[in-house]
Design a protein around this motif. Structure first.
Motif, PDB file in Angstrom:
ATOM      1  N   PHE A 170       0.828  -1.190   0.000  1.00  0.00           N
ATOM      2  CA  PHE A 170       0.000   0.000   0.000  1.00  0.00           C
ATOM      3  C   PHE A 170       0.869   1.251   0.000  1.00  0.00           C
ATOM      4  O   PHE A 170       2.068   1.192   0.308  1.00  0.00           O
ATOM      5  CB  PHE A 170      -0.919   0.022   1.222  1.00  0.00           C
ATOM      6  N   ARG A 171       0.245   2.376  -0.324  1.00  0.00           N
ATOM      7  CA  ARG A 171       0.954   3.645  -0.317  1.00  0.00           C
ATOM      8  C   ARG A 171       1.509   3.937   1.081  1.00  0.00           C
ATOM      9  O   ARG A 171       0.903   3.594   2.097  1.00  0.00           O
ATOM     10  CB  ARG A 171       0.007   4.761  -0.755  1.00  0.00           C
ATOM     11  N   ARG A 172       2.665   4.557   1.091  1.00  0.00           N
ATOM     12  CA  ARG A 172       3.326   4.871   2.354  1.00  0.00           C
ATOM     13  C   ARG A 172       2.414   5.684   3.264  1.00  0.00           C
ATOM     14  O   ARG A 172       1.669   6.540   2.796  1.00  0.00           O
ATOM     15  CB  ARG A 172       4.627   5.637   2.098  1.00  0.00           C
ATOM     16  N   ILE A 178      -4.428   4.031   7.354  1.00  0.00           N
ATOM     17  CA  ILE A 178      -5.728   3.866   6.703  1.00  0.00           C
ATOM     18  C   ILE A 178      -6.099   2.400   6.498  1.00  0.00           C
ATOM     19  O   ILE A 178      -7.159   1.933   6.939  1.00  0.00           O
ATOM     20  CB  ILE A 178      -5.754   4.585   5.336  1.00  0.00           C
ATOM     21  N   PHE A 179      -5.224   1.649   5.835  1.00  0.00           N
ATOM     22  CA  PHE A 179      -5.625   0.315   5.390  1.00  0.00           C
ATOM     23  C   PHE A 179      -5.607  -0.743   6.485  1.00  0.00           C
ATOM     24  O   PHE A 179      -6.481  -1.621   6.493  1.00  0.00           O
ATOM     25  CB  PHE A 179      -4.788  -0.115   4.192  1.00  0.00           C
ATOM     26  N   ILE A 182      -8.901  -0.347   8.286  1.00  0.00           N
ATOM     27  CA  ILE A 182     -10.021  -0.774   7.445  1.00  0.00           C
ATOM     28  C   ILE A 182     -10.054  -2.293   7.351  1.00  0.00           C
ATOM     29  O   ILE A 182     -11.119  -2.923   7.450  1.00  0.00           O
ATOM     30  CB  ILE A 182      -9.921  -0.144   6.034  1.00  0.00           C
ATOM     31  N   LEU A 183      -8.892  -2.896   7.172  1.00  0.00           N
ATOM     32  CA  LEU A 183      -8.830  -4.357   7.079  1.00  0.00           C
ATOM     33  C   LEU A 183      -9.188  -5.024   8.403  1.00  0.00           C
ATOM     34  O   LEU A 183      -9.780  -6.100   8.417  1.00  0.00           O
ATOM     35  CB  LEU A 183      -7.438  -4.781   6.612  1.00  0.00           C
ATOM     36  N   GLU A 184      -8.872  -4.384   9.503  1.00  0.00           N
ATOM     37  CA  GLU A 184      -9.280  -4.912  10.806  1.00  0.00           C
ATOM     38  C   GLU A 184     -10.804  -4.890  10.922  1.00  0.00           C
ATOM     39  O   GLU A 184     -11.413  -5.832  11.447  1.00  0.00           O
ATOM     40  CB  GLU A 184      -8.651  -4.090  11.927  1.00  0.00           C
ATOM     41  N   PHE A 185     -11.420  -3.820  10.427  1.00  0.00           N
ATOM     42  CA  PHE A 185     -12.882  -3.757  10.393  1.00  0.00           C
ATOM     43  C   PHE A 185     -13.445  -4.920   9.580  1.00  0.00           C
ATOM     44  O   PHE A 185     -14.403  -5.591  10.002  1.00  0.00           O
ATOM     45  CB  PHE A 185     -13.335  -2.420   9.800  1.00  0.00           C
TER      46      PHE A 185
END
Length: 419
Positions: A170-172, A178-179, A182-185
């Protein structure tokens, strides 16, 4: 419905599927003034296709009602301009009560998407509210005792590295800030991470067969020894590698959008009805085969084709059903950076372009455009590559008001800018 449903027919007619677990759906965009009514669309899908998943880009009540009492599972969307507002629990509850509950259980609403490619907008205020909004909508659904998934689609611009697939990341800063949350969600709610891979945006004359799933020599990932025989698998595995890198390789992936245009600019190589039928038909076979990808073997991915219709009122972005007319008037043009653009903005442009499938090797170490080694020079090359690959429309050089179209060739020494 005539020619408007050409792409849909090409991929339906190009493959016959008998499996009951049909995983390919369609995006039903409606930015047009010449479309048939939703009731006619739903009847066509029900009676003339084997599709049972439909995704819309809003929560239009007429569309939702058109799929009532059918076997179609519907995915609806919180529009981008409402994402920040629904981060407040009261607003999220109102949205669910207004746009979801009145249509249940007659319409099978499977999933709610909070925005569409929010990260690609570059709007930091909205990006910061994305996850809170997803959580608020999820909580509102739970309070109403409704089991509906919540997710949000991402373009491949979320990746800073995608080649080779095993190096995907993913972007630095966004990776952890951010990700990962979100992935934990998604892990906690057992919902999918949704992406929009488009081999159409990354092919050239040498890689057309690779993009269309046709026989080809493949592309080797030297790090893993895997030889990729189609570009979509490579893009999917790059996303998976990025997810795994932050500790979430177990989260499911859904393809929110992918497709191939049946018409393009005059004499555009690789864009025809036959090419659209080849990509979409081969895509369906591949996604329903259960083969998965090299890094995600033996998996079947829910996939939505873009798009059901040509949308004649669209003013931004090429449509994989029929790209917007090019602004090309015959004069060569290039996309370059604006003087006032900051290094942070330009680095974000580089990350977006190079993560979207555009070839950025020339600005990597040893490449002909690596020197001068600075953000502004690299961004100018990357932004132009994106602009040229997407049809040379002025809006493809906007980059949140950091790019400008120029008639002066920025090429220098061995560094050749495409035109």
């Amino acid at each position: 419905m005539g020619s408007k449903i050409l792409l849909l027919l090409t991929f339906i007619n190009s493959v016959s599927l008998s499996t009951a677990e049909f995983t390919v759906g369609v995006n039903y965009g409606r930015v047009a003034d010449n479309l048939p009514p939703p009731s006619q669309v739903s009847q066509f899908i029900i009676t003339q296709t084997t599709i049972n998943h439909v995704k819309i880009f809003d929560a239009n009540p007429d569309v939702i009602k058109a799929f009532a009492n059918t076997n179609i599972s519907l995915t609806i969307t919180v529009p981008n301009d409402a994402v920040s507002a629904v981060s407040k629990p009261s607003a999220a509850q109102s949205w669910v009560y207004d746009n979801v509950l009145p249509f249940l259980p007659a319409t099978k609403i499977k999933r709610i998407l909070v925005g569409n490619e929010i990260l690609a907008t570059g709007d930091k205020a909205v990006i910061s509210r994305l996850l809170p909004s997803m959580k608020a909508i999820h909580s509102a659904l739970q309070s109403a005792n409704v089991e509906i998934q919540v997710s949000t689609p991402h373009s491949l611009g979320i990746l800073s590295v995608s080649d080779p697939p095993s190096s995907g990341r993913f972007r630095r800063v966004y990776d952890r800030v951010i990700f990962a949350p979100i992935l934990e969600f998604h892990r906690q709610t057992k919902t999918p991470f949704m992406v929009c891979p488009y081999p159409y945006f990354g092919y050239n004359e040498k890689t057309l067969d690779y993009a269309l799933f046709k026989p080809n020599g493949g592309v080797l990932d030297k790090a893993t020894g895997v030889n990729y025989t189609n570009m979509l698998d490579a893009q999917m595995d790059a996303v998976y590698s990025a997810m795994k890198r932050v500790g979430y390789g177990d989260v499911d992936i859904v393809v929110a959008e992918t497709g191939w245009p049946s018409a393009g600019n005059p004499n555009q190589f690789g864009v025809s009805v036959d090419d659209a039928a080849s990509y979409n038909g081969n895509l369906m076979k591949h996604m329903n085969s259960g083969a998965g990808t090299p890094l995600m073997p033996n998996r079947t991915f829910e996939t939505f084709i873009f798009s059901l219709f040509n949308e004649n009122l669209k003013t931004k972005g090429p449509s994989p059903e029929a790209p917007s007319p090019s602004s090309d008037t015959g004069t060569k043009k290039w996309c370059i950076t604006k003087e006032e653009a900051t290094d942070a903005e330009l680095q974000a442009n580089i990350d977006f372009v190079c993560g979207s499938g555009v070839d950025c090797k020339p600005i990597q170490g040893g490449g002909p455009c690596y020197e001068p080694d600075n953000v502004r020079s690299h961004a100018s090359y990357a932004m132009n590559a994106y602009y040229q690959a997407h049809g040379r429309n002025d809006f493809d050089c906007d980059f949140s008001n950091t790019g400008v179209v120029s008639s002066s060739d920025p090429s220098y020494e061995e560094c050749a800018y495409a035109a």
